[in-house]
Design a protein around this motif. Structure first.
Motif, short mmCIF file in Angstrom:
data_model
loop_
_atom_site.label_atom_id
_atom_site.label_comp_id
_atom_site.label_asym_id
_atom_site.label_seq_id
_atom_site.Cartn_x
_atom_site.Cartn_y
_atom_site.Cartn_z
N ARG A 266 44.41 39.33 35.50
CA ARG A 266 44.60 40.16 36.75
C ARG A 266 45.21 39.40 37.70
O ARG A 266 46.00 40.07 38.56
CB ARG A 266 43.19 40.51 37.27
CG ARG A 266 42.85 41.52 38.37
CD ARG A 266 43.50 43.06 38.09
NE ARG A 266 42.58 43.33 37.07
CZ ARG A 266 41.45 44.22 37.57
NH1 ARG A 266 41.37 44.39 38.76
NH2 ARG A 266 40.85 44.86 36.43
N VAL B 4 44.16 37.18 39.98
CA VAL B 4 43.70 36.78 41.17
C VAL B 4 43.04 35.56 41.22
O VAL B 4 42.56 35.09 40.15
CB VAL B 4 42.42 38.02 41.44
CG1 VAL B 4 43.31 39.37 41.38
CG2 VAL B 4 41.35 37.99 40.21
N ASP C 125 39.69 35.74 45.87
CA ASP C 125 40.13 37.17 45.83
C ASP C 125 38.99 37.87 45.09
O ASP C 125 38.58 39.11 45.44
CB ASP C 125 41.38 37.38 45.09
CG ASP C 125 42.56 36.66 46.03
OD1 ASP C 125 42.38 36.73 47.20
OD2 ASP C 125 43.58 36.50 45.50
N LYS D 115 35.94 38.39 47.27
CA LYS D 115 36.12 39.43 48.41
C LYS D 115 36.23 41.00 47.73
O LYS D 115 35.55 41.85 48.08
CB LYS D 115 37.37 39.06 49.07
CG LYS D 115 37.66 38.09 49.85
CD LYS D 115 38.98 38.03 50.33
CE LYS D 115 39.29 36.72 51.32
NZ LYS D 115 40.47 36.72 51.76
N ALA D 116 36.34 41.02 46.41
CA ALA D 116 36.46 42.24 45.67
C ALA D 116 35.04 42.79 45.14
O ALA D 116 34.71 44.02 45.48
CB ALA D 116 37.56 42.28 44.60
N VAL D 117 34.49 41.65 44.47
CA VAL D 117 33.10 42.05 43.74
C VAL D 117 32.00 41.63 44.71
O VAL D 117 30.91 42.24 44.50
CB VAL D 117 33.27 41.17 42.61
CG1 VAL D 117 31.88 41.71 41.67
CG2 VAL D 117 34.33 41.62 41.91
N TYR E 192 34.71 46.02 37.77
CA TYR E 192 36.10 45.24 38.60
C TYR E 192 37.36 45.31 37.36
O TYR E 192 38.20 45.46 37.72
CB TYR E 192 35.86 44.10 39.11
CG TYR E 192 36.93 43.34 39.70
CD1 TYR E 192 37.64 43.92 40.94
CD2 TYR E 192 37.74 42.31 39.28
CE1 TYR E 192 38.81 43.32 41.33
CE2 TYR E 192 38.78 41.73 39.50
CZ TYR E 192 39.38 42.28 40.65
OH TYR E 192 40.47 41.55 41.38
#
Length: 280
Positions: free
Chosen positions: A29, A31, A35, A38-40, A68
């Motif tokens: 991905r 990341v 990162d 922050k996303a999960v 995700y």
């Protein structure tokens, strides 16, 4: 027939394979751990430890990562396999853990500590540390012990009968709040439909298993095996005559124990004797 070739070259151990898969998915991905966090959600250090094999995280983390990465159910299934992986346990316990995971029913007699299947994380950590574990090995063994408790969860959980010597309930942890948490957990466990809990009071006197922690497993093939343990060693017993002899001693001891309702009251009284945390 020639041996089957390993196609991927990746680890065949569920715990290590789970960590590898997490690293590969994140790398693909493109990341960073920050990162990803922050996303999960959760702290980036958690994902770092999961990718290094230091922790498995929880099922809710695996589900969030499945969402995700677009791998519905894959990581959760790998997490479940990793939790049940016998290679995560100390070598002397692995054969027993393999049998326990597939048992139809279980019986346990605890001499001085709650059985691992009923220990809180706080209790497990102090008990394992007292045995000499520390650092990442301690963290991994605490996680492995707590992970075993999934066996007793769900609608198809096997019946579990446990007899606790009164000594189990009198041998406190150093941290009062952790000890109270353990007593509360035992009281809650005693209410589950698949768990039958007895307390063997000191007043019961002498019996045939005075200093031996005892476990019995009823297996899918109809056999019953026993496991005895003390501070120095454990022994898996599969000979029918020896298992039968130990079962008779266990049954005689159970006749001396308090009934399940009386046992729940006993634990409740113990909780009432414990000081509550001061209000803030």
């Amino acid at each position: 027939m020639p041996p089957r070739r390993v196609i991927t070259g990746r680890s065949q151990e569920p715990r290590k394979r789970f960590a590898e898969e997490l690293r590969l998915l994140r790398t693909a991905r493109g990341v960073s751990l920050r990162d990803l966090a922050k996303a999960v959600g959760w702290d980036p250090s958690l994902f770092g430890k999961m990718e290094n094999g230091q922790t498995l995280g929880g099922p809710e983390v695996a589900q969030a990562l499945d969402t995700y990465y677009g791998t519905p159910g894959l990581l959760l299934a790998m997490w479940e396999m990793a939790v049940a992986d016998p290679s995560q346990f100390l070598e002397q316990y692995r054969r027993y853990m393999e049998l326990e995971a597939g048992a139809m029913s279980l019986w346990h007699y605890a001499v001085s500590a709650p059985p691992g299947l009923l220990q809180t994380a706080g209790y497990a950590r102090e008990a394992l540390a007292a045995g000499g574990l520390k650092g990442e090995e301690l963290n991994q063994q605490v996680e492995a012990r707590i992970g075993r408790q999934k066996l007793l969860e769900g609608d198809d959980a096997p019946p579990f009968r446990v007899i606790l010597s009164e000594a189990v309930l009198r041998t406190r942890l150093r941290a009062p709040e952790k000890w109270r948490e353990q007593l509360e957990y035992l009281a809650e466990a005693a209410e589950r439909p698949n768990i039958t809990l007895h307390v063997l009071p000191f007043s019961a006197g002498l019996h045939g298993l005075m200093s031996t922690t005892m476990m019995f497993l009823r297996l899918l093939d109809g056999r019953t095996v026993a496991y005895t343990e003390n501070d120095d060693r454990g022994e898996l017993i599969e000979e029918n005559c020896r298992v039968e002899h130990l079962q008779r001693r266990y049954d005689a001891m159970r006749d001396l124990a308090l009934s399940p309702p009386e046992s729940r009251k006993f634990i409740t009284r113990m909780l009432e004797e414990e000081p509550c945390e001061p209000s803030t």
